[in-house]
Design a protein around this motif. Structure first.
Motif, PDB file in Angstrom:
ATOM      1  N   GLY A   1       0.799  -1.225   0.000  1.00  9.09           N
ATOM      2  CA  GLY A   1       0.000   0.000   0.000  1.00  9.09           C
ATOM      3  C   GLY A   1       0.826   1.266   0.000  1.00  9.09           C
ATOM      4  N   ILE A   2       2.078   1.187  -0.443  1.00  6.13           N
ATOM      5  CA  ILE A   2       2.918   2.384  -0.519  1.00  6.13           C
ATOM      6  C   ILE A   2       2.890   2.936  -1.937  1.00  6.13           C
ATOM      7  CG2 ILE A   2       5.102   1.234  -1.157  1.00  6.13           C
ATOM      8  CD1 ILE A   2       6.484   3.081   0.927  1.00  6.13           C
ATOM      9  N   GLY A   3       2.937   4.245  -2.083  1.00 12.47           N
ATOM     10  CA  GLY A   3       3.071   4.842  -3.402  1.00 12.47           C
ATOM     11  C   GLY A   3       4.461   4.571  -3.949  1.00 12.47           C
ATOM     12  N   ILE A   4       4.585   4.440  -5.263  1.00 14.14           N
ATOM     13  CA  ILE A   4       5.891   4.118  -5.832  1.00 14.14           C
ATOM     14  C   ILE A   4       6.128   4.870  -7.137  1.00 14.14           C
ATOM     15  CG2 ILE A   4       5.004   2.089  -7.075  1.00 14.14           C
ATOM     16  CD1 ILE A   4       7.741   0.732  -6.560  1.00 14.14           C
ATOM     17  N   THR A   5       7.350   5.302  -7.329  1.00 14.74           N
ATOM     18  CA  THR A   5       7.863   5.733  -8.623  1.00 14.74           C
ATOM     19  C   THR A   5       8.942   4.731  -8.997  1.00 14.74           C
ATOM     20  OG1 THR A   5       7.407   8.078  -8.236  1.00 14.74           O
ATOM     21  CG2 THR A   5       9.070   7.537  -9.890  1.00 14.74           C
ATOM     22  N   LEU A   6       8.681   3.941 -10.013  1.00 14.33           N
ATOM     23  CA  LEU A   6       9.627   2.917 -10.443  1.00 14.33           C
ATOM     24  C   LEU A   6      10.621   3.538 -11.420  1.00 14.33           C
ATOM     25  CD1 LEU A   6      10.425  -0.079 -10.312  1.00 14.33           C
ATOM     26  CD2 LEU A   6       8.910  -0.474 -12.265  1.00 14.33           C
ATOM     27  N   LEU A   7      11.898   3.330 -11.146  1.00  9.88           N
ATOM     28  CA  LEU A   7      12.976   3.925 -11.933  1.00  9.88           C
ATOM     29  C   LEU A   7      13.892   2.810 -12.441  1.00  9.88           C
ATOM     30  CD1 LEU A   7      13.735   6.744  -9.367  1.00  9.88           C
ATOM     31  CD2 LEU A   7      12.671   7.111 -11.607  1.00  9.88           C
ATOM     32  N   PRO A   8      13.532   2.148 -13.547  1.00 10.07           N
ATOM     33  CA  PRO A   8      14.433   1.140 -14.100  1.00 10.07           C
ATOM     34  C   PRO A   8      15.774   1.767 -14.462  1.00 10.07           C
ATOM     35  CG  PRO A   8      12.250   0.959 -15.075  1.00 10.07           C
ATOM     36  CD  PRO A   8      12.278   2.248 -14.306  1.00 10.07           C
ATOM     37  N   VAL A   9      16.835   1.032 -14.166  1.00 15.37           N
ATOM     38  CA  VAL A   9      18.187   1.581 -14.284  1.00 15.37           C
ATOM     39  C   VAL A   9      18.830   1.151 -15.597  1.00 15.37           C
ATOM     40  CG1 VAL A   9      20.513   1.493 -13.312  1.00 15.37           C
ATOM     41  CG2 VAL A   9      18.530   1.752 -11.803  1.00 15.37           C
ATOM     42  N   LEU A  10      19.376   2.158 -16.292  1.00 17.18           N
ATOM     43  CA  LEU A  10      20.179   1.911 -17.486  1.00 17.18           C
ATOM     44  C   LEU A  10      21.627   1.751 -17.046  1.00 17.18           C
ATOM     45  CD1 LEU A  10      20.158   1.726 -20.586  1.00 17.18           C
ATOM     46  CD2 LEU A  10      20.652   4.172 -20.640  1.00 17.18           C
ATOM     47  N   TYR A  11      22.197   0.576 -17.340  1.00 20.40           N
ATOM     48  CA  TYR A  11      23.544   0.242 -16.902  1.00 20.40           C
ATOM     49  C   TYR A  11      24.218  -0.482 -18.068  1.00 20.40           C
ATOM     50  CZ  TYR A  11      26.821  -0.781 -13.003  1.00 20.40           C
ATOM     51  OH  TYR A  11      27.894  -0.809 -12.150  1.00 20.40           O
ATOM     52  N   GLN A  12      25.341   0.039 -18.554  1.00 17.48           N
ATOM     53  CA  GLN A  12      25.944  -0.530 -19.759  1.00 17.48           C
ATOM     54  C   GLN A  12      27.445  -0.781 -19.664  1.00 17.48           C
ATOM     55  OE1 GLN A  12      24.688   2.328 -22.775  1.00 17.48           O
ATOM     56  NE2 GLN A  12      22.723   1.297 -23.036  1.00 17.48           N
ATOM     57  N   THR A  13      28.159  -0.035 -18.852  1.00 14.35           N
ATOM     58  CA  THR A  13      29.619  -0.158 -18.823  1.00 14.35           C
ATOM     59  C   THR A  13      30.111  -0.203 -17.377  1.00 14.35           C
ATOM     60  OG1 THR A  13      29.906   2.252 -18.917  1.00 14.35           O
ATOM     61  CG2 THR A  13      29.856   1.063 -21.009  1.00 14.35           C
ATOM     62  N   SER A  14      31.350  -0.639 -17.205  1.00 16.31           N
ATOM     63  CA  SER A  14      31.903  -0.774 -15.856  1.00 16.31           C
ATOM     64  C   SER A  14      32.748   0.411 -15.437  1.00 16.31           C
ATOM     65  CB  SER A  14      32.742  -2.045 -15.763  1.00 16.31           C
ATOM     66  OG  SER A  14      33.885  -1.951 -16.609  1.00 16.31           O
ATOM     67  N   GLY A  15      32.944   1.369 -16.340  1.00 20.51           N
ATOM     68  CA  GLY A  15      33.749   2.522 -15.988  1.00 20.51           C
ATOM     69  C   GLY A  15      33.757   3.548 -17.093  1.00 20.51           C
ATOM     70  N   PHE A  16      34.285   4.721 -16.789  1.00 21.22           N
ATOM     71  CA  PHE A  16      34.375   5.793 -17.772  1.00 21.22           C
ATOM     72  C   PHE A  16      35.161   5.322 -18.999  1.00 21.22           C
ATOM     73  CE2 PHE A  16      33.777   8.051 -13.741  1.00 21.22           C
ATOM     74  CZ  PHE A  16      32.735   8.899 -14.078  1.00 21.22           C
ATOM     75  N   GLY A  17      34.786   5.866 -20.154  1.00 19.37           N
ATOM     76  CA  GLY A  17      35.442   5.455 -21.387  1.00 19.37           C
ATOM     77  C   GLY A  17      34.877   4.178 -21.964  1.00 19.37           C
TER      78      GLY A  17
ATOM     79  N   VAL B   1      26.977   4.674 -18.019  1.00 21.60           N
ATOM     80  CA  VAL B   1      26.194   5.003 -19.216  1.00 21.60           C
ATOM     81  C   VAL B   1      27.012   5.954 -20.090  1.00 21.60           C
ATOM     82  CG1 VAL B   1      24.031   5.932 -20.110  1.00 21.60           C
ATOM     83  CG2 VAL B   1      24.049   4.761 -17.907  1.00 21.60           C
ATOM     84  N   PRO B   2      27.447   5.523 -21.264  1.00 21.56           N
ATOM     85  CA  PRO B   2      28.214   6.403 -22.152  1.00 21.56           C
ATOM     86  C   PRO B   2      27.384   7.603 -22.609  1.00 21.56           C
ATOM     87  CG  PRO B   2      28.453   4.100 -22.798  1.00 21.56           C
ATOM     88  CD  PRO B   2      27.355   4.160 -21.779  1.00 21.56           C
ATOM     89  N   PRO B   3      28.045   8.685 -23.010  1.00 21.89           N
ATOM     90  CA  PRO B   3      27.326   9.911 -23.375  1.00 21.89           C
ATOM     91  C   PRO B   3      26.253   9.730 -24.436  1.00 21.89           C
ATOM     92  CG  PRO B   3      29.653  10.380 -23.129  1.00 21.89           C
ATOM     93  CD  PRO B   3      29.514   8.888 -23.017  1.00 21.89           C
ATOM     94  N   ASP B   4      26.532   8.961 -25.503  1.00 24.49           N
ATOM     95  CA  ASP B   4      25.523   8.807 -26.548  1.00 24.49           C
ATOM     96  C   ASP B   4      24.306   8.055 -26.040  1.00 24.49           C
ATOM     97  OD1 ASP B   4      26.972   6.460 -26.282  1.00 24.49           O
ATOM     98  OD2 ASP B   4      27.031   6.020 -28.442  1.00 24.49           O
ATOM     99  N   SER B   5      24.527   7.061 -25.188  1.00 27.25           N
ATOM    100  CA  SER B   5      23.405   6.319 -24.616  1.00 27.25           C
ATOM    101  C   SER B   5      22.587   7.191 -23.674  1.00 27.25           C
ATOM    102  CB  SER B   5      23.914   5.087 -23.868  1.00 27.25           C
ATOM    103  OG  SER B   5      24.497   4.160 -24.747  1.00 27.25           O
ATOM    104  N   LEU B   6      23.266   8.018 -22.886  1.00 27.75           N
ATOM    105  CA  LEU B   6      22.562   8.918 -21.975  1.00 27.75           C
ATOM    106  C   LEU B   6      21.655   9.855 -22.760  1.00 27.75           C
ATOM    107  CD1 LEU B   6      22.118  10.084 -19.128  1.00 27.75           C
ATOM    108  CD2 LEU B   6      24.107  11.562 -19.524  1.00 27.75           C
TER     109      LEU B   6
END
Length: 461
Positions: free
Chosen positions: A151-167, A213-218
């Motif tokens: 009975g709690i209100g929710i905003t579901l935020l699926p996470v975009l995850y693609q890489t393990s580090g910058f670059g 998340v790389p820049p183009d994907s973001l």
């Protein structure tokens, strides 16, 4: 629509405490009237002072079952990064059934602790071998069911995850459950949108972090989300750790918040989760863009992240709210206490986050966090005002920490002088009572299911 009502001798409205307040809401749970100086008439009376329900703006539900399991020294100098390795091992064992049981209990705990809604930053998407479930939305649906059942209100935020580090470093093997392409994420959001609407839930997007998340994907993901819903919230972990800042500078020549503000359309839809390590200019620029700072004081303390400079943020008019994040603590008032105490320890001052307009620090903290949390959730849950959800809690005026005090002191007494949940008596979400005399109807059954799910998850594989 039929109307339901409640009369409160004292209620905390957006402008402060008011006397003799009659709350009236429709069958959809939306407040139609908030009248101070009213006569109770036939309306039921609240058993104590009424306060707005608190939004929890950052949650990783599955991590509640992980609380307490990393409080030992595993390396010569433990850090966020060593904690993360242990957390990944735990995440690898989560099943749809265990996630639903863990989340249901967590959401019951939240309700009993004064939270009336949650922003679920959801990044475990796939089966344990990293392959999608036959129904790609399986784990998202488990979270929606848990919220509905509790009975709690929710905003579901699926996470975009693609890489393990910058670059654009390739993902690690233990991140396989998190990985989605941008097109796949947008397809998931399209699938979830009507289901969220049917549940009166919010739906947004969480690019995990700039390192994931790389820049183009973001850019593509934000554009795609906007095409689905131009008002949908966007949450991102950013500048939580100094190593993250250093790595971002090495990659781009800029700090994370600086890079984000210059390369993404950051505005009031965005929640910058943690944002612990910013320069004075970044504080000013991020606040000016209207973003919410998502502060998670007990998790940030648990992980050794650092201290957010809240007076500086407030000096620029920045909005903020609190979240319980990894759920080492599930308690709305405890987060506010930890936030205020962190500022006191840093500045060696008292009542840091009070203001001239609201000198009672407990009241100032509660009202600001409700407003910022509502903005981050993208739902009408901003307090006791017409057009907002009828989400509120009732304080126990007979509690020893509160009894006999003037109403203006009650929230400060609750935050700083009670056991933080013990002074909460009742709670409503969308006009439906979910907690009575401190207990949720599912307390016993949800707790038992949680214990069973946790035991199965941590058992040797």
């Amino acid at each position: 629509m039929s109307t339901t009502m409640l009369f409160a001798e004292n209620a905390l409205l957006p402008g402060g405490w008011a006397r003799d307040v009659l709350l009236q809401w429709d069958a959809a749970g939306r407040l139609q009237s908030v009248a101070a100086g009213a006569v109770a008439g036939s309306a039921p009376r609240a058993a104590g002072p009424v306060i707005p329900g608190m939004p929890n703006l950052h949650s990783h539900a599955f991590q509640r079952a992980f609380a307490g399991l990393t409080e030992y020294r595993g390396e010569s100098q433990d850090s966020f990064w060593s904690w993360r390795n242990l957390m990944y091992r735990f995440a690898a064992q989560i099943t749809p059934e265990s996630l639903e049981a863990i989340a249901t209990w967590l959401y019951v705990e939240m309700l009993e602790a004064g939270y009336t809604s949650v922003c679920e930053f959801h990044y475990v998407h796939h089966d344990r071998d990293g392959r999608p479930y036959a129904d790609d939305a399986t784990l998202s649906l488990a979270l929606l069911r848990a919220a509905r059942n509790a009975g709690i209100g929710i905003t579901l935020l699926p996470v975009l995850y693609q890489t393990s580090g910058f670059g654009a470093k390739p993902p690690r093997a233990d991140q396989a459950r998190f990985i989605r392409s941008t097109d796949n994420m947008l397809a998931l959001l399209e699938r979830l949108a009507p289901l969220a609407r049917a549940q009166c839930a919010g739906l947004g997007l969480a690019p995990h972090s700039l390192r994931a998340v790389p820049p183009d994907s973001l850019a593509a993901a934000v554009q795609g989300l906007t095409a689905i819903d131009a008002r949908a919230p966007i949450h991102i972990h950013i500048a939580e750790q100094t190593q993250e800042v250093d790595d971002c500078v090495a990659w781009s020549g800029q700090r994370p918040v600086q890079w984000l503000l210059e390369n993404a359309p950051v505005d009031a839809r965005w929640c910058l989760v943690h944002a612990t390590h910013m320069t004075p200019q970044e504080y000013a620029d991020a606040a000016r863009r209207g973003a919410v700072a998502g502060i998670c004081p007990t998790t940030e303390a648990n992980l050794g992240d650092g201290i957010f400079d809240m007076p500086r943020w407030q000096s620029h008019g920045g909005a903020w709210g609190v979240g319980s994040d990894s759920h080492a603590c599930v308690n709305a008032a405890e987060e506010l206490l930890a936030l205020e105490y962190s500022q006191r320890l840093s500045l060696r001052q008292r009542n840091v986050l009070a203001s001239a307009a609201q000198p009672q620090v407990g009241t100032a903290l509660w009202l600001a966090s409700v407003q910022g949390g509502a903005q981050a959730a993208g739902r009408p849950i901003g307090g006791l005002a017409v057009g907002q959800q009828a989400d509120f809690a009732v304080l126990d005026a007979a509690h020893i920490a509160l009894a006999g005090l003037p109403v203006e002191s009650l929230l400060s007494a609750h935050v700083f002088g009670s056991h933080r949940t013990s002074a909460l008596r009742d709670l409503w979400v969308g006009g439906v009572q979910r907690v009575a005399a401190g207990r949720h109807a599912l307390h016993e059954s949800a707790a038992a299911a949680f214990v069973q799910a946790r035991a199965a998850t941590i058992a040797p594989q």
